[in-house]
Design an enzyme around this catalytic site. Sequence first.
Site, PDB file in Angstrom:
ATOM      1  N   SER A 164       0.862  -1.183   0.000  1.00  0.00           N
ATOM      2  CA  SER A 164       0.000   0.000   0.000  1.00  0.00           C
ATOM      3  C   SER A 164       0.894   1.226   0.000  1.00  0.00           C
ATOM      4  CB  SER A 164      -0.889   0.004   1.250  1.00  0.00           C
ATOM      5  OG  SER A 164      -1.526   1.256   1.429  1.00  0.00           O
ATOM      6  N   TYR A 176      -2.179  -1.201  10.536  1.00  0.00           N
ATOM      7  CA  TYR A 176      -2.222  -1.251   9.073  1.00  0.00           C
ATOM      8  C   TYR A 176      -0.903  -0.788   8.450  1.00  0.00           C
ATOM      9  CZ  TYR A 176      -3.917  -1.012   4.309  1.00  0.00           C
ATOM     10  OH  TYR A 176      -4.066  -1.199   2.954  1.00  0.00           O
TER      11      TYR A 176
END
Length: 317
Positions: A164, A176
Amino acid sequence: MWLYLLALVGLWNLLRLFRERKMVSHLQDKYVFITGCDSGFGNLLARQLDRRGMRVLAACLTEKGAEQLRSKTSDRLETVILDVTKTESIVAATQWVKERVGNRGLWGLVNNAGISGHLGPNEWMNKQNIASVLDVNLLGVIEVTLSTVPLVRKARGRVVNVASIAGRLSFCGGGYCISKYGVEAFSDSLRRELSYFGVKVAIVEPGFFRTDVTNGVTLSSNFQMLWDQTSSEVREVYGENYLASYLKMLNGLDQRCNKDLSLVTDCMEHALTSCHPRTRYSAGWDAKFFYLPMSYLPTFLVDALFYWTSPKPEKAL
């Protein structure tokens, strides 16, 4: 001088474009194993590769997700139930894959399964809030890869890991960003190790896309849950206005996300089918022109930008 530099850059880009357009032959004989195919990128990639004639082995978390995927694809596509947080599930899925690929080996492994978990200030978290995300996004990627890499090596194939822009730029607390930084590091070491065997490893770094990971309702609900479990001291320090500002931002997140998931799956497909895949793929205009360039800026500039654009705690200096 500048004209020579521009000419060299232009020539380099033309050569790279020509090189990357050379495709692998006999794709219809190659097997690709994809995790996280219930929805989002994994689901679309499975359908995309199936239309291309490849032999897709799609791992879903639920039987419902598997049934829905099979209803939209050809008989070539096969599904298996996989929970990447459970070793026994990974072992069973690997054996299932091995039975299907046989001596040909596994051409492509796509580690796509992931969750967002709790996003918010680290101070609001406990160990389990962070560990639950790492278990899926990082440890799941590592264990699935270690379990299947002998099959990929046999085929001299590809590993495609979905990271990401949050693996380049940490913009919030929780597990995350930590997990995606970990995917980047794991992929770099894996790429260097497997290069001796003709295996290529690519990393896909999407920007913000509308998937379950960016679901505003879920994210805001998790944020409220974190707030509710904090101490009275922490609530006093951050304040109700901080809570309201963050909830408003999270609730509207999915509306600001890109709906065209094919921008990401096209990168995955290229990594699997090009003779010369890239090491990293930035998917989405926000990734290419904002987050990626930002990750190269001096730290103090990035810190200042986040300081002035983020909600402020009540007791901020």
